[in-house]
Design an enzyme around this catalytic site. Structure first.
Site, PDB file in Angstrom:
ATOM      1  N   HIS A  34       0.837  -1.208   0.000  1.00 40.17           N
ATOM      2  CA  HIS A  34       0.000   0.000   0.000  1.00 40.17           C
ATOM      3  C   HIS A  34       0.872   1.258   0.000  1.00 40.17           C
ATOM      4  CE1 HIS A  34      -2.686  -2.926   2.262  1.00 40.17           C
ATOM      5  NE2 HIS A  34      -3.507  -2.530   1.309  1.00 40.17           N
ATOM      6  N   GLN A 150      -8.686  -6.358 -10.753  1.00 42.71           N
ATOM      7  CA  GLN A 150      -9.331  -5.168 -10.191  1.00 42.71           C
ATOM      8  C   GLN A 150      -8.880  -3.915 -10.935  1.00 42.71           C
ATOM      9  OE1 GLN A 150     -10.087  -4.215  -5.859  1.00 42.71           O
ATOM     10  NE2 GLN A 150      -8.093  -3.295  -6.099  1.00 42.71           N
TER      11      GLN A 150
HETATM   12  P1  AMP Z   1      -6.601  -3.502  -0.332  1.00 47.75           P
HETATM   13  O1  AMP Z   1      -6.381  -2.720   0.937  1.00 47.75           O
HETATM   14  O2  AMP Z   1      -6.247  -4.946  -0.220  1.00 47.75           O
HETATM   15  O3  AMP Z   1      -7.958  -3.246  -0.940  1.00 47.75           O
HETATM   16  O4  AMP Z   1      -5.551  -2.920  -1.374  1.00 47.75           O
HETATM   17  C1  AMP Z   1      -5.522  -1.550  -1.690  1.00 47.75           C
HETATM   18  C2  AMP Z   1      -4.610  -1.333  -2.869  1.00 47.75           C
HETATM   19  O5  AMP Z   1      -3.296  -1.809  -2.566  1.00 47.75           O
HETATM   20  C3  AMP Z   1      -5.062  -2.132  -4.114  1.00 47.75           C
HETATM   21  O6  AMP Z   1      -4.862  -1.328  -5.263  1.00 47.75           O
HETATM   22  C4  AMP Z   1      -4.135  -3.320  -4.106  1.00 47.75           C
HETATM   23  O7  AMP Z   1      -3.922  -3.883  -5.398  1.00 47.75           O
HETATM   24  C5  AMP Z   1      -2.857  -2.685  -3.580  1.00 47.75           C
HETATM   25  N1  AMP Z   1      -1.957  -3.715  -3.028  1.00 47.75           N
HETATM   26  C6  AMP Z   1      -2.268  -4.674  -2.124  1.00 47.75           C
HETATM   27  N2  AMP Z   1      -1.206  -5.483  -1.921  1.00 47.75           N
HETATM   28  C7  AMP Z   1      -0.209  -5.026  -2.716  1.00 47.75           C
HETATM   29  C8  AMP Z   1       1.147  -5.447  -2.969  1.00 47.75           C
HETATM   30  N3  AMP Z   1       1.677  -6.480  -2.357  1.00 47.75           N
HETATM   31  N4  AMP Z   1       1.875  -4.731  -3.860  1.00 47.75           N
HETATM   32  C9  AMP Z   1       1.335  -3.657  -4.506  1.00 47.75           C
HETATM   33  N5  AMP Z   1       0.072  -3.213  -4.311  1.00 47.75           N
HETATM   34  C10 AMP Z   1      -0.688  -3.892  -3.431  1.00 47.75           C
END
Ligand code: AMP
Length: 277
Positions: A34, A150
């Protein structure tokens, strides 16, 4: 860093902050993945807004909405360190007041892969992103490749509905052993966590074959599948080699095809992917 909970206050602040405006939507319980999105946003914009909202409408009835990990204090400290200007953290009643009844649906793309496994998931994602984009009015919004479908769905929605922003997809951030970072790792036992590295190992095997010239998509799927099947704790949900635009399964792997997989460890679903280059 300002922390706001209401839509009115968010819109008021939006008018005061300098453009261009970068936005990072999250569900909280933040990790370095994030924060990498915040850093990309910071580099390319005069102002950066992040949101923390565990969106109930993207969870199915038997999924982990209630148990989804939350640690707002820690999240805010991490966002502050990454130089976020504003954190929007609305309560559910602010985003979904009584008698809320409008939905955004993107169609075909949302029926494949994750949409197949989680039929109402993307309707929740596209609806909440539309609402957040309308409230925050970002110049650019940043999404992780870890959730590649997504990012593709949101890009399609923005193009189809002529929304006034650019979607940026940023690289997946990994643990030192290669496992793609995720808020859901907290659910894994020690043994499951160790076994989970097989997702990345399998992706690397496929990437190696791809770079040696293998173009048979079914063979790539099989190599990934049989590597992960060596882990008794892993239960494969799907392994896909699909067109990056349509997400239709490919016979012949093409450059920029999306190899993606979901593997369950107990109740925890782990996602990973690579774009074949
Ligand atoms: P989430 O809180 O899981 O909804 O994720 C929020 C954002 O962070 C989304 O755009 C995810 O794709 C991105 N994200 C989650 N994990 C990772 C990661 N390991 N590397 C890069 N982006 C991530």
């Amino acid at each position: 860093m300002q922390v706001v909970e209401t839509i009115t206050e968010m819109k008021r602040l939006r008018r005061q902050l300098p453009e261009p405006f970068g936005f990072v939507p999250t569900m909280g319980y933040l990790h370095k993945g994030h924060i990498s999105l915040v850093r990309y946003a910071r580099k390319e914009n005069a102002s950066v807004v992040a949101s923390i909202f565990v969106n109930p409408t993207q969870f199915g009835p038997s999924e982990d909405f209630e148990d989804y990990p939350r640690d707002t204090k820690r999240d805010l400290a991490m966002l502050e360190e990454a130089k976020t200007d504003v954190v929007f953290i609305p309560p559910a009643t602010e985003m979904y007041p009584e008698r809320f009844s409008s939905w955004v649906e993107v169609g075909k793309l949302t029926e494949r892969l994750e949409g197949n496994a989680r039929p109402t998931h993307f309707r929740g994602v596209t609806t909440i992103c539309t609402k957040l984009f309308n409230i925050v009015e970002p110049t650019k919004a940043y999404f992780g490749q870890k959730d590649a479908q997504q990012a593709l769905v949101i890009k399609k929605m923005v193009a189809d509905l002529n929304m006034n922003l650019e979607i940026v997809m940023c690289p997946t951030v990994r643990e030192p052993d290669g496992l793609a970072m995720s808020s859901r790792h907290i659910y894994l036992s020690k043994e499951q966590r160790q076994a989970a590295v097989s997702l990345y190992e399998a992706i690397q095997l496929a990437e190696e074959l791809w770079s040696e010239g293998e173009r048979d998509a079914e063979h790539l799927r099989q190599v990934v599948t049989s590597h992960i099947q060596q882990q008794p704790l892993a239960e494969i949900e799907y392994v896909s080699v699909a067109d990056t635009e349509t997400l239709e399964e490919l016979k012949t792997a093409t450059s920029s095809g999306l190899l993606s997989l979901v593997v369950r460890f107990g109740k925890t679903r782990l996602l990973d992917n690579t774009i074949l280059k």
